[in-house]
Design a protein around this motif. Structure first.
Motif: not given
Length: 693
Positions: A244-263
């Motif tokens: 979403d617009t605040e970098k929150n994960l709505i969906y990720n194909s890798n269940p182990e991913t909890t955050a999106f890289p800042d760079d």
């Protein structure tokens, strides 16, 4: 020291001694040979075979692999962009349908049916019926639309219609504080529930005031979005992310991913179009949905070229096999060329050690055969030359012995003559050296006097500069003393003003007490007026309002006096602090006046001392000038003595040089004879090391 140089007339005899000159030049500039690395012909032939067999394959494999990888990346990038575009259309269709259904529910079921207006009615029965009807419509909405899990409405009076089990009352209150307006806003996580997806919109019905508004909150079923994105087939180790617009994960194909890289987020957040970038060996493709969500695909470059790398490894294996075959073929070909050359090298090694009886048996009829015949011819010529050289050496040794005997007798005669002349030259040289030492001593004394005179002038000039600086410093100290006295007087005036200000504060305090008394009396009067107005009934209502206003004014007046009294207390504290600071500054100013007077007295003593030093320096300068005149007269006399001694030494030196010259020529002839004998003997010994028969 006076130096006596011998004339270099011996150089005119050097052309008559070419052998000696040549030997000297050779000893000064030795010829150094750099040993080159030995590379066998066999190794060179094998290397050529390997290069012709492998290099073309390496070039073809490298170019084809590079072109294939580039083409595969471009194709994969295009397919990924098409896939993301289709996925974004599906998700946009889903979100648009949800927003349409909720908007239809709000407009038709809530606003057009006038249920919200009835809810805010002052009639309790109408409000209760409206609540029941709204809840029925909400249940009906949840049953018909499987994309909506739960709904709730938060009203302006903090009452809530419906319920979302995953959210608390405080969480729903946060949704109202967002103030999203009359547009649907998607929100990932709300309050304590950070995983759920919500759709929020504010509702304001026609004719309502700004206070009678509601906030509609719907919990969206994320499984539909998950099913849409899970249906996309990805490459190995690829990752698909919806943000979403605040970098929150709505969906990720890798269940182990909890955050999106800042760079990576800083890169894609500023771009709205469908774009692909390659960063950290990842092919990243992203696009922006209509609701500003970001759909991101990350594909490792290794996954794109995995099969191509396997094919490249097979080709490298074939190159290795061909290299081994090239080594075997090159070895067979090299042996046919290298064996005759190796045999020739072994015979040449024996010839280097002195065996000139070696002979190479040629085989075949090619370039190697011609090389063997040339080697045999060369060895024969060298052997003949050495035999002739032995005869010449024997004759030369006999002649050099006769020359040695005659030159030895001449050397003894000139040695006696040189000894006599040398004794005379030594006495003259000692006398010249003594005169030269005396001249140097006087020169050193003159330099010392000159330096001492210059130092004396420098000290005198510095003494004058120091006296001027100290006088200026004395004037500055007087000005500082005057300014310190003025500062003390100003500080006293400031203290008097602060005391007067304190007296004014006390007068204001008495006035505040008077205002407090008036305020209490006014408050009491207003209270009595209120009581009398209450007794008068309806006729006293207007008077009661006036009494209340008077009472309010009394309270405000009392609060104002309290604030003024606090301000006066603070002013009094500041006055006290300022008075203490002024007392401390007066003490410091007094100490400063005493210190300035002491420094001024010290400067006066220094000026008196400098005057005494000036008189003594003038006397030292006069004495140094007298010593300078005496030094000049002494140097002139020593120079006359040195000139006479030098003329005598020059005459003696000429005689000695002529004797030495003749002796040196004879010695050169003797040395030449010895060198010739030694050279011939060494040459004869060297030739004897060769095996000629």
């Amino acid at each position: 020291m006076l130096s006596i140089k011998k004339p270099k007339k011996l150089l005119k005899f050097s052309p008559s001694l070419p052998f000696l000159k040549k030997k000297k030049v050779q000893s000064q500039q030795p010829i150094t040979k750099t040993k080159k690395r030995f590379v066998p012909i066999k190794r060179q032939l094998i290397t050529i075979c390997i290069l012709f067999a492998i290099v073309p394959l390496l070039i073809i494999n490298t170019l084809s692999s590079s072109i294939a990888k580039s083409t595969l990346r471009e194709t994969s990038q295009h397919l990924t962009e098409q896939m993301l575009h289709q996925a974004s259309l599906n998700i946009t269709s889903f979100t648009s349908q949800v927003e349409k259904n909720l908007t239809q529910f709000i407009v038709v079921d809530l606003l057009q049916s006038n249920l919200l207006a009835q809810y805010f009615s002052t009639d309790t029965l109408t409000m209760v019926k409206a609540v029941s009807n709204i809840q029925k419509q909400m249940i009906y909405l949840q049953s018909l639309d499987n994309t909506i899990s739960n709904v709730a409405i938060i009203c302006s009076d903090n009452k809530m219609l419906g319920k979302i089990p995953s959210l608390t009352t405080e969480d729903l209150a946060l949704a109202r504080e967002l103030q999203v307006g009359n547009r649907c806003t998607w929100k990932k996580g709300l309050g304590t529930n950070e995983k759920a997806l919500f759709l929020i919109r504010d509702i304001q019905y026609a004719g309502s005031t700004t206070g009678n508004t509601c906030t509609f909150v719907a919990e969206i079923n994320q499984s539909i979005i998950t099913s849409i994105l899970d249906s996309i087939e990805l490459l190995d180790n690829a990752n698909l992310t919806l943000l979403d617009t605040e970098k929150n994960l709505i969906y990720n194909s890798n269940p182990e991913t909890t955050a999106f890289p800042d760079d990576l987020w800083s890169t894609i957040s500023t771009t709205a179009e469908l774009t692909s970038i390659e960063q950290d060996n990842l092919l990243t493709t992203f696009t922006t949905l209509d609701n500003s969500w970001k759909l991101v695909s990350e594909v490792p470059v290794v996954s794109l070229t995995q099969r191509l790398n396997l094919a490249s490894r097979l080709i490298w294996f074939l190159v290795l096999v061909l290299g081994l075959l090239a080594i075997l073929v090159g070895s067979q070909v090299a042996n046919s060329f290298s064996k005759p050359i190796i045999n020739l090298m072994q015979l040449m090694k024996k010839a280097e050690e002195g065996d000139l009886t070696v002979h190479m048996l040629p085989k075949g009829n090619n370039e190697v055969t011609q090389l063997c015949n040339s080697f045999n011819y060369m060895i024969t010529n060298i052997r003949t030359l050495l035999e002739q050289t032995q005869v010449v050496i024997a004759q030369t040794l006999e002649n050099s012995q006769l020359l040695t005997n005659s030159t030895r007798h001449s050397v003894d005669t000139f040695s006696q003559l040189a000894t006599s002349v040398e004794d005379i030259a030594k006495g003259t040289a000692v006398q010249a050296e003594d005169a030269h030492l005396g001249s140097l001593a006087m020169s050193n004394l003159a330099l010392s006097i000159q330096r001492l005179l210059e130092k004396s002038h420098q000290i005198y000039e510095k003494n004058q500069g120091a006296k001027v600086l100290i006088q200026k410093a004395t004037q500055s100290m007087s000005a500082l003393n005057t300014s310190t006295t003025s500062s003390t007087q100003i500080a006293s005036s400031i203290g008097t003003s602060i005391m007067e200000l304190s007296q004014l504060n006390k007068g204001i305090e008495s006035m505040m007490q008077l205002v407090d008394g008036i305020s209490e009396q006014t408050n009491l009067l207003a209270l009595n007026a209120s009581i009398e107005a209450a007794r008068a009934g309806d006729a006293g209502r207007g008077f009661a309002v006036v009494a209340q206003q008077v009472r309010n004014l009394s309270e405000q007046s009392k609060e104002s006096t309290v604030k003024v009294r606090q301000t006066l207390n603070e002013i009094g504290q500041k006055n006290t602090s300022t008075t203490k600071l002024i007392d401390r500054s007066n003490t410091i100013f007094s100490d400063q006046v005493v210190a300035v007077e002491e420094v001024s007295s010290s400067f006066t003593s220094i000026i008196d001392t400098l005057k005494v030093m000036e008189t003594e320096l003038n006397e030292i300068n006069n004495q140094l000038e007298d010593m300078e005149q005496l030094k000049e007269a002494t140097l002139l006399k020593i120079a006359n003595i040195a000139s006479i001694t030098q003329e005598s030494a020059a005459s003696t030196e000429e005689v000695s040089a002529l004797s030495e010259e003749q002796k040196h020529v004879i010695e050169q002839l003797l040395a030449l004879s010895h060198n010739l004998t030694t050279s011939m003997t060494s040459l004869n010994e060297s030739i004897q090391t060769f095996k000629l028969k």
